[in-house]
Design a protein around this motif. Structure first.
Motif, PDB file in Angstrom:
ATOM      1  N   LYS A 225       0.832  -1.197   0.000  1.00 45.79           N
ATOM      2  CA  LYS A 225       0.000   0.000   0.000  1.00 45.79           C
ATOM      3  C   LYS A 225       0.870   1.251   0.000  1.00 45.79           C
ATOM      4  O   LYS A 225       2.020   1.210   0.454  1.00 45.79           O
ATOM      5  CB  LYS A 225      -0.918   0.013   1.227  1.00 45.79           C
ATOM      6  N   PRO A 226       0.321   2.369  -0.498  1.00 48.48           N
ATOM      7  CA  PRO A 226      -0.987   2.541  -1.130  1.00 48.48           C
ATOM      8  C   PRO A 226      -0.973   2.064  -2.578  1.00 48.48           C
ATOM      9  O   PRO A 226       0.097   1.965  -3.194  1.00 48.48           O
ATOM     10  CB  PRO A 226      -1.196   4.049  -1.064  1.00 48.48           C
ATOM     11  N   ALA A 227      -2.132   1.797  -3.124  1.00 44.18           N
ATOM     12  CA  ALA A 227      -2.212   1.352  -4.516  1.00 44.18           C
ATOM     13  C   ALA A 227      -1.848   2.475  -5.471  1.00 44.18           C
ATOM     14  O   ALA A 227      -1.314   2.237  -6.551  1.00 44.18           O
ATOM     15  CB  ALA A 227      -3.613   0.840  -4.830  1.00 44.18           C
ATOM     16  N   LEU A 544     -13.334   4.218  -8.494  1.00 46.22           N
ATOM     17  CA  LEU A 544     -12.547   4.307  -7.264  1.00 46.22           C
ATOM     18  C   LEU A 544     -13.096   3.329  -6.236  1.00 46.22           C
ATOM     19  O   LEU A 544     -14.241   3.445  -5.791  1.00 46.22           O
ATOM     20  CB  LEU A 544     -12.579   5.729  -6.709  1.00 46.22           C
ATOM     21  N   GLY A 545     -12.291   2.371  -5.865  1.00 47.42           N
ATOM     22  CA  GLY A 545     -12.691   1.389  -4.864  1.00 47.42           C
ATOM     23  C   GLY A 545     -12.075   1.674  -3.512  1.00 47.42           C
ATOM     24  O   GLY A 545     -11.108   2.420  -3.397  1.00 47.42           O
ATOM     25  N   GLY A 546     -12.651   1.055  -2.485  1.00 48.53           N
ATOM     26  CA  GLY A 546     -12.103   1.159  -1.139  1.00 48.53           C
ATOM     27  C   GLY A 546     -12.637   2.303  -0.312  1.00 48.53           C
ATOM     28  O   GLY A 546     -12.332   2.403   0.872  1.00 48.53           O
ATOM     29  N   VAL A 547     -13.448   3.185  -0.906  1.00 48.86           N
ATOM     30  CA  VAL A 547     -13.972   4.330  -0.167  1.00 48.86           C
ATOM     31  C   VAL A 547     -14.993   3.851   0.867  1.00 48.86           C
ATOM     32  O   VAL A 547     -15.917   3.104   0.543  1.00 48.86           O
ATOM     33  CB  VAL A 547     -14.626   5.360  -1.116  1.00 48.86           C
ATOM     34  N   TYR A 563      -8.222   2.078  -4.260  1.00 54.68           N
ATOM     35  CA  TYR A 563      -7.630   1.429  -5.433  1.00 54.68           C
ATOM     36  C   TYR A 563      -8.507   1.695  -6.662  1.00 54.68           C
ATOM     37  O   TYR A 563      -9.663   2.120  -6.545  1.00 54.68           O
ATOM     38  CB  TYR A 563      -7.477  -0.086  -5.205  1.00 54.68           C
ATOM     39  N   ARG A 564      -7.963   1.442  -7.813  1.00 56.43           N
ATOM     40  CA  ARG A 564      -8.686   1.617  -9.075  1.00 56.43           C
ATOM     41  C   ARG A 564      -9.396   0.312  -9.411  1.00 56.43           C
ATOM     42  O   ARG A 564      -8.784  -0.766  -9.393  1.00 56.43           O
ATOM     43  CB  ARG A 564      -7.725   2.009 -10.193  1.00 56.43           C
ATOM     44  N   THR A 565     -10.688   0.402  -9.702  1.00 53.59           N
ATOM     45  CA  THR A 565     -11.464  -0.814  -9.970  1.00 53.59           C
ATOM     46  C   THR A 565     -11.390  -1.253 -11.421  1.00 53.59           C
ATOM     47  O   THR A 565     -11.699  -2.396 -11.748  1.00 53.59           O
ATOM     48  CB  THR A 565     -12.942  -0.605  -9.597  1.00 53.59           C
TER      49      THR A 565
END
Length: 566
Positions: A225-227, A544-547, A563-565
């Motif tokens: 991390k981070p992505a 945008l993932g992980g939010v 991360y980017r989906t």
């Protein structure tokens, strides 16, 4: 007094969920937009939410709160409690055990000396620390060894999680800030604009009130991390442009605090590039009442320092002003389902929310009668009442520049005119208003107006430190570089005594009852006029993932997991 349970039942030491990626920097750049632009990356020198939030990408606390309001360890092994020996039996100390092997972004070891330095920095008698209420009652912070920090309080403290917990109380590096203590703190531009941190990102360049560029921290504690390799953090503009940039154009991935009418949000969502994210915490839009005299004729050591205000100190005046406001209409035009009528300073969590006040009904007739009875008359027929000693009831009402807030100002000005109070409106660029620059006349801390409107919130689910912002000695002053969170300059002996009692009280129910009384005192005695209990509403892009929107800490609390989906 002994406590053998988790001190409010709100602590969890479970690890955060694993991210959906396995390589640092593999997902390129994430673009974040805050229409209130950060002006500094040191939250100890600014109480502005946008400064606290942006700094949280770089500097971190020992522990913070997750979206359920539970405390989770970040830079420590576990949350100290009486059960695990981390909190003393007599409740006068808490000991934190730092995770071994942590590094600052410059590659040097993170140790207890940095934690102790942070406390000394904020509590320095010649400094002005915006977060000093976090250290209320602290008598010493001791670096027991490199990985052990002991905080001692002046009395039993059932909730010892003020210092070093949540995004408002992060750790700064002792080596970087060594020459920046006391009155020198605001002068250290390099450190304040580019702090060395333990967070997922490091600052490449910071242009105040404009743009921050960041890169992945090469020494971040999780090698996966981070992505994102880069962060573009854009500040400025307005909430409308920010929302469109995520939900309509897809230019940005995350937009914070979309203080917009509900129909505007719905229209933006049809753009198909992103979606709103929302949650209700303790965020309250309110009008702060200046308890001191803001007369421009006064010198800089007296203006908004000496008390009382010429007429706002009279309960008949501020209660009439509150009665004149149609809060359901404000909710309807400003927030829709993302707002509720707000009568309290602390509306959440539910256990701490007072039910004393019902402010949901506008009553202009009663407001006028109240002022008549108190002796405020319109003697010359110009529509403006005068005080009993002949001063016209004219006020300056300021807030930050924002469409919803300007709508509120216009309505409230009209309602107040109907009870004989003339109102001048002023709006200030949010980056300046919330910036904390001790040299600026336009900050909300300096409060060179009669009333001002804004919203803020607190980290965690216990409001003890937040309620401490009503203590007499927390008022911004010239000798504190205008830092301090008692913006109204409210001062009440009963309030101060009750807060001291809260700091020594154990048990959720008992603490909640005291907190409710503190809330009631500051509303009843003219610290503020609550308006709207606001939900946090932001937006994320579809890619945008992980939010995981967090109403109990900073919204960027888990940016390391984004991360980017696709």
């Amino acid at each position: 007094m002994k406590i053998k349970t988790l001190l409010l039942g709100a602590i969890a030491s479970a690890a955060l969920a694993p991210a959906a990626f396995a390589e640092r920097g593999s997902d390129g750049q994430v673009n974040i937009i805050y229409w209130q632009a950060p002006s500094i990356l040191n939250p100890f020198l600014s109480g502005g939410t946008k400064d606290v939030e942006s700094a949280s990408l770089v500097i971190e606390p020992l522990a913070r709160y997750d979206p359920q309001g539970e405390m989770v360890p970040y830079l420590v092994e576990e949350i100290p409690t009486v059960d695990n020996g981390g909190v003393s039996e007599d409740l006068t100390s808490i000991t934190w055990k730092i995770k071994p092997g942590l590094l600052w972004s410059d590659g040097t070891p993170f140790t207890s000396k940095d934690v102790k330095f942070t406390a000394d920095y904020c509590m320095h008698p010649e400094g002005g620390c915006a977060q000093v209420t976090k250290f209320e009652g602290v008598t010493s912070v001791e670096a027991v060894d490199d990985l052990t920090v002991k905080v001692t309080f002046d009395k039993p403290t059932p909730f010892p999680y003020g210092p070093f917990v949540g995004g408002e109380s992060p750790i700064i590096q002792a080596a970087q800030f060594a020459d920046c203590v006391g009155a020198k703190a605001p002068e250290c531009t390099t450190a304040n604009f580019a702090p060395i941190g333990t967070g997922p990102f490091v600052v490449d360049e910071f242009k105040p009130n404009d743009v921050i560029t960041m890169s992945a921290n090469p020494n971040y504690r999780d090698p996966a991390k981070p992505a994102f390799a880069k962060v573009l953090f854009k500040g400025g503009g307005d909430a409308t442009a920010a929302g469109r940039a995520v939900m309509e154009t897809g230019e940005f991935d995350y937009a914070w605090n979309l203080q917009l009418a509900p129909e505007v949000i719905a229209q933006m969502e049809t753009g198909g590039k992103g979606v709103p994210v929302a949650g209700f915490g303790p965020l309250v839009e309110r009008i702060m009442l200046n308890n001191t005299n803001p007369d421009p004729a006064l010198g800089p050591d007296e203006r908004s320092v000496i008390r009382p205000h010429p007429f706002l100190s009279d309960p008949a005046v501020y209660k009439a002003m509150s009665l004149a406001i149609d809060r359901p209409l404000l909710v309807e035009i400003g927030y829709g389902k993302a707002g509720k009528v707000g009568c309290n300073w602390v509306p959440a969590p539910a256990a701490f929310a007072s039910d004393t006040f019902d402010c949901s009904t506008q009553d202009l007739a009663a407001a006028n009668a109240m002022l008549d009875e108190a002796g405020y008359k319109d003697t010359n027929g110009d529509g403006v009442r005068e005080t009993p000693d002949g001063k016209p009831m004219k006020i300056l009402y300021q807030t930050s520049t924002n469409a919803v807030r300007q709508d509120f100002q216009a309505l409230i000005k009209q309602w107040w005119s109907e009870i004989g109070i003339e109102t001048e409106l002023r709006n200030i660029n949010s980056s300046v208003f919330f910036g904390g620059d001790p040299g600026s006349p336009d900050t909300f801390q300096k409060f060179y107006a009669d009333v001002e409107m804004y919203a803020n919130t607190f980290n965690g689910t216990d409001p003890q430190s937040y309620l401490g912002n009503g203590l007499c000695d927390k008022a911004p002053r010239p000798d504190s570089q205008w830092q301090g969170e008692n913006i109204s300059r409210f001062c009440d002996e009963e309030f101060d005594k009750l807060h001291a009692e809260l700091s020594q009280t154990a048990g959720l129910e008992a603490r909640a009852e005291i907190a409710k009384r503190l809330n009631d005192i500051i509303v009843e005695k003219g610290g503020m006029i609550p308006l709207v209990h606001r939900g946090r509403l932001s937006a994320r892009s579809n890619t945008l993932g992980g939010v995981d929107l967090n109403v109990w800490d900073t919204e960027l609390w888990n940016a390391a997991d984004w991360y980017r989906t696709e």
